[in-house]
Design a protein around this motif. Structure first.
Motif, PDB file in Angstrom:
ATOM      1  N   HIS A  67       0.850  -1.184   0.000  1.00 28.18           N
ATOM      2  CA  HIS A  67       0.000   0.000   0.000  1.00 28.18           C
ATOM      3  C   HIS A  67       0.893   1.244   0.000  1.00 28.18           C
ATOM      4  O   HIS A  67       1.394   1.651   1.057  1.00 28.18           O
ATOM      5  CB  HIS A  67      -0.927  -0.009   1.213  1.00 28.18           C
ATOM      6  N   PRO A  68       1.087   1.865  -1.157  1.00 29.44           N
ATOM      7  CA  PRO A  68       1.963   3.045  -1.249  1.00 29.44           C
ATOM      8  C   PRO A  68       1.581   4.163  -0.295  1.00 29.44           C
ATOM      9  O   PRO A  68       2.448   4.903   0.188  1.00 29.44           O
ATOM     10  CB  PRO A  68       1.793   3.481  -2.713  1.00 29.44           C
ATOM     11  N   GLY A  69       0.281   4.289   0.002  1.00 25.97           N
ATOM     12  CA  GLY A  69      -0.162   5.354   0.895  1.00 25.97           C
ATOM     13  C   GLY A  69       0.325   5.184   2.320  1.00 25.97           C
ATOM     14  O   GLY A  69       0.235   6.117   3.123  1.00 25.97           O
ATOM     15  N   LEU A  70       0.835   3.997   2.662  1.00 24.55           N
ATOM     16  CA  LEU A  70       1.327   3.734   4.012  1.00 24.55           C
ATOM     17  C   LEU A  70       2.859   3.694   4.076  1.00 24.55           C
ATOM     18  O   LEU A  70       3.425   3.226   5.054  1.00 24.55           O
ATOM     19  CB  LEU A  70       0.761   2.398   4.521  1.00 24.55           C
ATOM     20  N   ARG A  71       3.473   4.196   3.020  1.00 28.22           N
ATOM     21  CA  ARG A  71       4.940   4.099   2.938  1.00 28.22           C
ATOM     22  C   ARG A  71       5.619   4.751   4.141  1.00 28.22           C
ATOM     23  O   ARG A  71       6.619   4.250   4.660  1.00 28.22           O
ATOM     24  CB  ARG A  71       5.420   4.745   1.637  1.00 28.22           C
ATOM     25  N   ASP A  72       5.087   5.873   4.610  1.00 28.51           N
ATOM     26  CA  ASP A  72       5.711   6.601   5.718  1.00 28.51           C
ATOM     27  C   ASP A  72       4.988   6.367   7.051  1.00 28.51           C
ATOM     28  O   ASP A  72       5.287   7.038   8.050  1.00 28.51           O
ATOM     29  CB  ASP A  72       5.724   8.101   5.418  1.00 28.51           C
ATOM     30  N   GLN A  73       4.047   5.427   7.062  1.00 23.29           N
ATOM     31  CA  GLN A  73       3.282   5.163   8.273  1.00 23.29           C
ATOM     32  C   GLN A  73       3.896   4.004   9.060  1.00 23.29           C
ATOM     33  O   GLN A  73       3.946   2.872   8.587  1.00 23.29           O
ATOM     34  CB  GLN A  73       1.829   4.825   7.916  1.00 23.29           C
ATOM     35  N   PRO A  74       4.366   4.256  10.280  1.00 23.61           N
ATOM     36  CA  PRO A  74       4.910   3.145  11.088  1.00 23.61           C
ATOM     37  C   PRO A  74       3.821   2.139  11.449  1.00 23.61           C
ATOM     38  O   PRO A  74       2.678   2.519  11.744  1.00 23.61           O
ATOM     39  CB  PRO A  74       5.427   3.855  12.345  1.00 23.61           C
ATOM     40  N   ILE A  75       4.158   0.876  11.400  1.00 18.04           N
ATOM     41  CA  ILE A  75       3.249  -0.183  11.856  1.00 18.04           C
ATOM     42  C   ILE A  75       3.773  -0.635  13.209  1.00 18.04           C
ATOM     43  O   ILE A  75       4.852  -1.215  13.310  1.00 18.04           O
ATOM     44  CB  ILE A  75       3.192  -1.341  10.852  1.00 18.04           C
ATOM     45  N   ARG A  76       2.989  -0.346  14.231  1.00 21.28           N
ATOM     46  CA  ARG A  76       3.452  -0.485  15.617  1.00 21.28           C
ATOM     47  C   ARG A  76       2.823  -1.699  16.285  1.00 21.28           C
ATOM     48  O   ARG A  76       1.616  -1.894  16.230  1.00 21.28           O
ATOM     49  CB  ARG A  76       3.085   0.785  16.386  1.00 21.28           C
ATOM     50  N   TRP A  77       3.658  -2.518  16.918  1.00 21.36           N
ATOM     51  CA  TRP A  77       3.182  -3.681  17.681  1.00 21.36           C
ATOM     52  C   TRP A  77       3.662  -3.551  19.121  1.00 21.36           C
ATOM     53  O   TRP A  77       4.853  -3.323  19.366  1.00 21.36           O
ATOM     54  CB  TRP A  77       3.703  -4.987  17.079  1.00 21.36           C
ATOM     55  N   LEU A  78       2.722  -3.711  20.066  1.00 17.95           N
ATOM     56  CA  LEU A  78       3.057  -3.702  21.493  1.00 17.95           C
ATOM     57  C   LEU A  78       2.804  -5.092  22.057  1.00 17.95           C
ATOM     58  O   LEU A  78       1.741  -5.683  21.847  1.00 17.95           O
ATOM     59  CB  LEU A  78       2.186  -2.708  22.261  1.00 17.95           C
ATOM     60  N   LEU A  79       3.786  -5.613  22.781  1.00 17.59           N
ATOM     61  CA  LEU A  79       3.653  -6.885  23.484  1.00 17.59           C
ATOM     62  C   LEU A  79       3.708  -6.578  24.977  1.00 17.59           C
ATOM     63  O   LEU A  79       4.728  -6.101  25.481  1.00 17.59           O
ATOM     64  CB  LEU A  79       4.775  -7.843  23.082  1.00 17.59           C
ATOM     65  N   VAL A  80       2.590  -6.809  25.673  1.00 21.50           N
ATOM     66  CA  VAL A  80       2.428  -6.372  27.061  1.00 21.50           C
ATOM     67  C   VAL A  80       2.291  -7.567  28.001  1.00 21.50           C
ATOM     68  O   VAL A  80       1.575  -8.519  27.697  1.00 21.50           O
ATOM     69  CB  VAL A  80       1.165  -5.482  27.177  1.00 21.50           C
ATOM     70  N   ASP A  81       2.985  -7.516  29.134  1.00 27.21           N
ATOM     71  CA  ASP A  81       2.861  -8.593  30.129  1.00 27.21           C
ATOM     72  C   ASP A  81       3.279  -8.067  31.499  1.00 27.21           C
ATOM     73  O   ASP A  81       4.193  -7.256  31.606  1.00 27.21           O
ATOM     74  CB  ASP A  81       3.737  -9.787  29.747  1.00 27.21           C
ATOM     75  N   LEU A  82       2.591  -8.574  32.534  1.00 23.92           N
ATOM     76  CA  LEU A  82       2.929  -8.189  33.901  1.00 23.92           C
ATOM     77  C   LEU A  82       4.249  -8.789  34.370  1.00 23.92           C
ATOM     78  O   LEU A  82       4.879  -8.290  35.310  1.00 23.92           O
ATOM     79  CB  LEU A  82       1.811  -8.633  34.853  1.00 23.92           C
ATOM     80  N   ALA A  83       4.673  -9.888  33.748  1.00 20.52           N
ATOM     81  CA  ALA A  83       5.913 -10.558  34.135  1.00 20.52           C
ATOM     82  C   ALA A  83       7.110  -9.633  33.919  1.00 20.52           C
ATOM     83  O   ALA A  83       7.059  -8.720  33.087  1.00 20.52           O
ATOM     84  CB  ALA A  83       6.088 -11.848  33.342  1.00 20.52           C
ATOM     85  N   PRO A  84       8.210  -9.864  34.630  1.00 20.99           N
ATOM     86  CA  PRO A  84       9.389  -9.006  34.481  1.00 20.99           C
ATOM     87  C   PRO A  84      10.131  -9.202  33.158  1.00 20.99           C
ATOM     88  O   PRO A  84      10.955  -8.387  32.775  1.00 20.99           O
ATOM     89  CB  PRO A  84      10.268  -9.396  35.664  1.00 20.99           C
ATOM     90  N   ARG A  85       9.821 -10.298  32.449  1.00 24.87           N
ATOM     91  CA  ARG A  85      10.440 -10.545  31.149  1.00 24.87           C
ATOM     92  C   ARG A  85       9.506 -11.393  30.300  1.00 24.87           C
ATOM     93  O   ARG A  85       8.612 -12.051  30.809  1.00 24.87           O
ATOM     94  CB  ARG A  85      11.795 -11.251  31.307  1.00 24.87           C
ATOM     95  N   ILE A  86       9.726 -11.355  28.998  1.00 24.85           N
ATOM     96  CA  ILE A  86       8.915 -12.181  28.115  1.00 24.85           C
ATOM     97  C   ILE A  86       9.385 -13.628  28.195  1.00 24.85           C
ATOM     98  O   ILE A  86      10.511 -13.904  28.617  1.00 24.85           O
ATOM     99  CB  ILE A  86       8.965 -11.687  26.650  1.00 24.85           C
TER     100      ILE A  86
END
Length: 445
Positions: free
Chosen positions: A190-209
């Motif tokens: 999708h050329p219209g998204l060329r400058d759009q960051p695709i952001r993923w968040l991985l969330v957990d209460l644990a101190p590490r993944i």
């Protein structure tokens, strides 16, 4: 043959499938074996993230029960209740017809369902990940968000290109890793998204993944994902979910249209309805997988709190590795109850774990040996090919094609949102209840 004893196995997951398969081989027709399951296949859950990311066709991780369990009668139904005293099982078949059958031996292997926490909005706005339906829906949803973002205003585009996964155990980490690659591949078209960051968040209460893994491997996985652009938030949880996004426990509000819930599992509610002793929702059994006071009832897998003989005072973890081996041991002990062989206690030490991080990356510790990178990837895929009971050539072929050809990023639209509610106790079967989501939220999904 008309006087054969009947063994009823409830559930066709790792425990139930292996119990039925093993017992059919031992019994050789001496007893009637009935496997009750709402689908006609055994789902190999560890490869489900690759279904959601478009690498594998869902049929490749769905192993037909009829072909792999010869001599077992499969009843396509969902168990509603069990009369423990009368030794009868009541269920509803795939067309809504009530069924009632007696048993001489009962193996409870109903497995688990999505674990819900009392977080406002989660039941309404989060997506679970325990079934083929949920994987197919998530795949379409991820692609749809990227496609819709291409035509939206900047704020809406940012929200649609932001994805939040809660739970950084095996499932959550693999879903995030594979899902990120799918959305990046879709975004490039999708050329219209060329400058759009695709952001993923991985969330957990644990101190590490990946807290179940060696700390060194956890760090490697963390570094691999962050180098790819993953935003990992440990020591953090979701405080509220809304149609516009999620509020984190830190107070930050993240605009998003995607919340994937992978915080863990809980035993199927059927277990509590039996009226038998439980431990955190799991049936309390002895080391022979037998219910004390009910020699005719066995339980295994996620439905059972099995004493861990390698860790006195503890119970075995709710993992596919334990469920597989407990199913086999339950079959041998059922056979022993009929005088065929000798019953033995369940004892098993984990052989190690494997986590696929997408591309040529993985983390693994087979037999306690820490591995990462390409070597770990080879071990991970080799493990899955050995563990899955069928379709190995098709899976290997799909992996080869994925390495050589561009990934297909099209929506199939075969599963709608209202068919996969997070609160469903049977995510393998489409829900017949209407969605409770607001019209606004539904339109955005």
């Amino acid at each position: 043959m008309a006087n054969r004893q009947r063994v009823v196995i409830v559930g066709g997951g790792f425990a139930g499938f292996n119990a039925a398969r093993t017992l059919s081989r031992i019994a050789r027709g001496a007893v009637e074996i009935v496997l009750i399951n709402p689908t006609d296949y055994f789902l190999y859950l560890p490869l489900l993230p690759e279904v959601a990311s478009g690498i594998l066709d869902p049929r490749k991780v769905a192993i037909p029960l009829t072909g792999c369990c010869p001599g077992v009668r499969h009843l396509l139904a969902t168990v509603d209740s069990v009369d423990v005293q009368g030794r009868r099982v009541k269920c509803t078949d795939a067309e809504g017809n009530p069924r009632d059958l007696g048993y001489d031996r009962l193996v409870v292997a109903v497995g688990s369902v999505n674990k819900l926490l009392p977080v406002p909005g989660v039941a309404e706005y989060a997506h679970g990940f325990r079934s083929i339906n949920e994987a197919l829906y998530l795949r379409d949803h991820l692609i749809r968000q990227i496609e819709l973002a291409d035509a939206d205003d900047p704020k809406e585009r940012e929200a649609r290109c932001t994805f939040v996964v809660v739970g950084a155990g095996y499932t959550g980490t693999e879903v995030a890793a594979q899902g990120q690659l799918l959305t990046l591949a879709t975004g490039k078209r999708h050329p219209g998204l060329r400058d759009q960051p695709i952001r993923w968040l991985l969330v957990d209460l644990a101190p590490r993944i990946l807290p179940e893994l060696d700390e060194r491997l956890s760090r490697i996985a963390h570094r691999t994902l962050t180098e790819r652009g993953m935003d990992i938030r440990t020591g953090t949880s979701v405080a509220e979910a809304t149609a516009e996004g999620v509020k984190l426990s830190t107070g930050e509000f993240v605009p998003t249209r995607t919340l994937v819930w992978c915080v863990g599992v809980r035993p199927d509610p059927l277990v509590e309805s039996l009226g038998l002793p439980t431990e955190k929702g799991r049936l309390l059994v002895d080391k022979y997988l037998n219910m004390p006071g009910h020699p005719e009832i066995f339980a295994c897998g996620d439905a059972a709190a099995v004493p861990d003989l390698t860790r006195p005072g503890k119970y075995t973890a709710m993992t596919a590795q334990h469920a597989t081996r407990q199913g086999r041991r339950a079959a041998y002990n059922v056979a022993a109850s009929y005088g065929h062989g000798e019953r033995k206690p369940y004892k098993h030490s984990d052989l190690g774990f494997v986590v696929d991080l997408g591309d040529a990356k993985a983390a693994a510790n087979p037999l306690g040996v820490p591995l990462s990178g390409v070597v770990a990837k080879a071990v991970t895929r080799g493990y899955h090919l050995l563990a899955i009971p069928g379709g190995r050539a098709r899976i290997a072929g799909s992996w080869l094609l994925d390495a050589l050809l561009p990934r297909q990023t099209v929506q199939l639209g075969v599963v709608r949102h209202q068919e996969v509610p997070l609160s469903s106790t049977s995510p393998v079967a489409p829900s017949k209840h209407p969605s409770k989501r607001s019209p606004k939220h539904s339109s955005k999904h």
